[in-house]
Design an enzyme around this catalytic site. Sequence first.
Site, PDB file in Angstrom:
ATOM      1  N   GLU A 199      -4.938  -6.912  14.596  1.00 49.16           N
ATOM      2  CA  GLU A 199      -4.428  -5.603  14.180  1.00 49.16           C
ATOM      3  C   GLU A 199      -5.552  -4.560  14.217  1.00 49.16           C
ATOM      4  O   GLU A 199      -5.305  -3.373  14.394  1.00 49.16           O
ATOM      5  CB  GLU A 199      -3.793  -5.670  12.778  1.00 49.16           C
ATOM      6  CG  GLU A 199      -2.909  -4.477  12.482  1.00 49.16           C
ATOM      7  CD  GLU A 199      -2.034  -4.632  11.252  1.00 49.16           C
ATOM      8  OE1 GLU A 199      -0.810  -4.792  11.387  1.00 49.16           O
ATOM      9  OE2 GLU A 199      -2.580  -4.613  10.129  1.00 49.16           O
ATOM     10  N   HIS A 221      -5.522 -33.481  17.010  1.00 50.30           N
ATOM     11  CA  HIS A 221      -4.460 -34.344  17.534  1.00 50.30           C
ATOM     12  C   HIS A 221      -3.304 -33.538  18.104  1.00 50.30           C
ATOM     13  O   HIS A 221      -2.230 -34.074  18.336  1.00 50.30           O
ATOM     14  CB  HIS A 221      -3.980 -35.279  16.420  1.00 50.30           C
ATOM     15  CG  HIS A 221      -5.092 -36.140  15.899  1.00 50.30           C
ATOM     16  ND1 HIS A 221      -5.416 -37.352  16.455  1.00 50.30           N
ATOM     17  CD2 HIS A 221      -5.997 -35.933  14.909  1.00 50.30           C
ATOM     18  CE1 HIS A 221      -6.455 -37.870  15.812  1.00 50.30           C
ATOM     19  NE2 HIS A 221      -6.830 -37.020  14.875  1.00 50.30           N
ATOM     20  N   LYS A 267       9.140  -0.871  14.386  1.00 54.81           N
ATOM     21  CA  LYS A 267       9.685  -0.540  13.055  1.00 54.81           C
ATOM     22  C   LYS A 267      10.703   0.591  13.165  1.00 54.81           C
ATOM     23  O   LYS A 267      11.767   0.565  12.557  1.00 54.81           O
ATOM     24  CB  LYS A 267       8.563  -0.049  12.129  1.00 54.81           C
ATOM     25  CG  LYS A 267       7.710  -1.114  11.495  1.00 54.81           C
ATOM     26  CD  LYS A 267       6.778  -0.452  10.462  1.00 54.81           C
ATOM     27  CE  LYS A 267       5.597  -1.320  10.130  1.00 54.81           C
ATOM     28  NZ  LYS A 267       4.595  -0.642   9.305  1.00 54.81           N
ATOM     29  N   GLY A 315      -4.896  -1.786   4.653  1.00 58.87           N
ATOM     30  CA  GLY A 315      -4.061  -2.916   4.230  1.00 58.87           C
ATOM     31  C   GLY A 315      -4.713  -4.275   4.458  1.00 58.87           C
ATOM     32  O   GLY A 315      -4.787  -5.102   3.552  1.00 58.87           O
ATOM     33  N   ARG A 316      -5.228  -4.504   5.672  1.00 60.56           N
ATOM     34  CA  ARG A 316      -5.790  -5.831   5.968  1.00 60.56           C
ATOM     35  C   ARG A 316      -7.187  -6.013   5.385  1.00 60.56           C
ATOM     36  O   ARG A 316      -7.804  -7.054   5.563  1.00 60.56           O
ATOM     37  CB  ARG A 316      -5.781  -6.088   7.475  1.00 60.56           C
ATOM     38  CG  ARG A 316      -6.474  -5.024   8.296  1.00 60.56           C
ATOM     39  CD  ARG A 316      -6.169  -5.191   9.781  1.00 60.56           C
ATOM     40  NE  ARG A 316      -6.635  -4.049  10.561  1.00 60.56           N
ATOM     41  CZ  ARG A 316      -5.964  -2.905  10.715  1.00 60.56           C
ATOM     42  NH1 ARG A 316      -4.797  -2.757  10.133  1.00 60.56           N
ATOM     43  NH2 ARG A 316      -6.446  -1.911  11.433  1.00 60.56           N
ATOM     44  N   GLU A 369      10.616  -4.854   4.296  1.00 54.96           N
ATOM     45  CA  GLU A 369      10.679  -6.263   3.902  1.00 54.96           C
ATOM     46  C   GLU A 369      10.336  -6.407   2.414  1.00 54.96           C
ATOM     47  O   GLU A 369      11.024  -7.090   1.647  1.00 54.96           O
ATOM     48  CB  GLU A 369       9.685  -7.103   4.707  1.00 54.96           C
ATOM     49  CG  GLU A 369      10.000  -7.239   6.187  1.00 54.96           C
ATOM     50  CD  GLU A 369       9.321  -6.180   7.032  1.00 54.96           C
ATOM     51  OE1 GLU A 369       9.064  -5.065   6.510  1.00 54.96           O
ATOM     52  OE2 GLU A 369       9.064  -6.455   8.222  1.00 54.96           O
ATOM     53  N   LYS A 406       0.848  -1.197   0.000  1.00 53.31           N
ATOM     54  CA  LYS A 406       0.000   0.000   0.000  1.00 53.31           C
ATOM     55  C   LYS A 406       0.886   1.250   0.000  1.00 53.31           C
ATOM     56  O   LYS A 406       0.668   2.173  -0.760  1.00 53.31           O
ATOM     57  CB  LYS A 406      -0.926  -0.011   1.221  1.00 53.31           C
ATOM     58  CG  LYS A 406      -1.823   1.183   1.269  1.00 53.31           C
ATOM     59  CD  LYS A 406      -2.842   1.118   2.379  1.00 53.31           C
ATOM     60  CE  LYS A 406      -3.629   2.441   2.380  1.00 53.31           C
ATOM     61  NZ  LYS A 406      -4.579   2.533   3.460  1.00 53.31           N
TER      62      LYS A 406
HETATM   63  O1  F6P Z   1       3.141  -3.270   9.774  1.00 57.39           O
HETATM   64  C1  F6P Z   1       1.764  -3.418   9.598  1.00 57.39           C
HETATM   65  C2  F6P Z   1       1.332  -3.034   8.215  1.00 57.39           C
HETATM   66  O2  F6P Z   1       1.292  -1.651   8.103  1.00 57.39           O
HETATM   67  C3  F6P Z   1      -0.009  -3.660   7.876  1.00 57.39           C
HETATM   68  O3  F6P Z   1      -1.073  -2.972   8.373  1.00 57.39           O
HETATM   69  C4  F6P Z   1       0.071  -3.723   6.398  1.00 57.39           C
HETATM   70  O4  F6P Z   1      -0.878  -4.597   5.848  1.00 57.39           O
HETATM   71  C5  F6P Z   1       1.487  -4.204   6.221  1.00 57.39           C
HETATM   72  O5  F6P Z   1       2.214  -3.530   7.224  1.00 57.39           O
HETATM   73  C6  F6P Z   1       2.100  -3.952   4.884  1.00 57.39           C
HETATM   74  O6  F6P Z   1       2.099  -2.594   4.530  1.00 57.39           O
HETATM   75  P1  F6P Z   1       2.258  -2.162   3.030  1.00 57.39           P
HETATM   76  O7  F6P Z   1       1.146  -2.753   2.253  1.00 57.39           O
HETATM   77  O8  F6P Z   1       2.222  -0.669   3.033  1.00 57.39           O
HETATM   78  O9  F6P Z   1       3.589  -2.685   2.544  1.00 57.39           O
END
Ligand code: F6P
Length: 514
Positions: free
Chosen positions: A341, A372, A486, A255-256, A202, A196
Amino acid sequence: MGDAAGTILDRLAGHERQGLHALFDADPDRVGKLATRFEWGEGETAGGIRFDWSKTHLDDVLLDGFEELAQACDFAGKRRALLSGETINVTEGRAAEHTAQRGTGADSSVEEAQALHQRMRLLVEAIHAGALGEIEHLIHIGIGGSALGPAMAVSALTRDLELVDCHVVSNIDGLALEAAFAKCNPAKTLIAVASKTFTTIETMTNAQSALKWLEDNGVSDPGGRVIALTASPDKAVEWGVDETRILPFGESVGGRYSLWSSIGFPVALAAGWDEFEAMLAGARAMDEHFRDTDGRDNLPLRAAFADQYYARLRGCQTRACFAYDERLALLPDYLQQLEMESNGKRVTSAGEDVDGPTAPITWGGVGTDAQHAVFQLLHQGTHLVPVDFIASIAPGDTLDPAHHRILLTNCFAQGAALMEGGNMSADGTDPARAFPGDRPSATMLADDLDAPTLGALIAFHEHRTFANAVLMGINPFDQFGVELGKKMAKDIESGGGSFDPSTQALLDLAGVRQ
Ligand code: F6P
């Protein structure tokens, strides 16, 4: 939480508790009242899910009380605000318009979403037609909301047919990306960078390494193989993605909650556009039910009544979801982010301390495996854990029908056993073999696990999360809790910041400080 809401909860806390058996005995129509079939479509497109809360402790007094609570919390007003694109995410000053992606929302947002979907459709169909060369694999790089939804939906919907072999990579641990590389032919691989913000460390690091992998393996124009899925198209351009391969979505899609936007690109590419649209249609059916139904008949709201009862009045710190279907193996992970979240907060939308616990710890797994492994605790542990069971009447497999029959019988037997209790020793007195019973569960039983069903199930959970947030007075659409860690990681990367002696020693030992 206003005074009126607090008073209602105090009153409900004093409501005389009855066991599940007593509740069934007292009301011969209990199943009729608490199990509801939700359905959509006609003929070939018809489908449905039975939602059954009769094995929870909800009774008429609690349902009446929670309806009062919903009124005291202005549930109807907040729902209207959500679905009409008002600034419901008050701490970030924006709307939360995921439902507009499915056709319910402010007209301008629905139109914008449709136009962006059309753009995505054209690109998906062009790729299927060979416009970017022979594409057999997609490496979808994203994390959190930019990965969990696509991973779950691709795994749920491509068991029979996967048009493009899809790998979702989220972790910065290079092992994750290397595992995808090992399964893909670089000459036939497309990279989707899903973020987003287009700044997440990452994702951007993995994307860079994926480009390098293409280049190292002789792909002449690695940049030409990158598709960006983002609400920050300018950042994607800056990063080097050609505008024609950027699929944007609106800033007001969280995002979620973004699976329905271009973040769902891998679903459309791997399962086909029609499947993606069918998933949106199932979600839309649930949106319309959520918008048009009041009180306990509103299924996400009824689920939230049960959630609030167990979390706030019975002190349950966790809630579990077990999918009795391999296709939904990733659903518990998805729900974990959605709930924790969104509602793992300690202040209200107005910034005051929340009065009572918020989101339970959401966990789960797949049946029958989990039976199990962790069901021991559910049946005999000291924690009371409300459980959701999810299953499909139609099988996903083509083996001997015994497989699916045993799967379903186990699912239903677990719910019954949690409630039943008893003692399995010969004389009925051995405490080690005693089952307290009276343990609650809800069951969601779909006719089939197809794309509309998946859409309806996810939308149900999104609205359940929202309804819980309204009943607690919190904003489910921000996530400031992820920011401090972060920032500290960034400080370490940049050589700045000062740390406690324990952290300092770890940094020195691992030699990771730049
Ligand atoms: O660290 C949490 C978060 O901001 C989530 O809410 C989001 O889905 C994810 O990181 C990834 O963010 P982005 O889509 O901006 O890379």
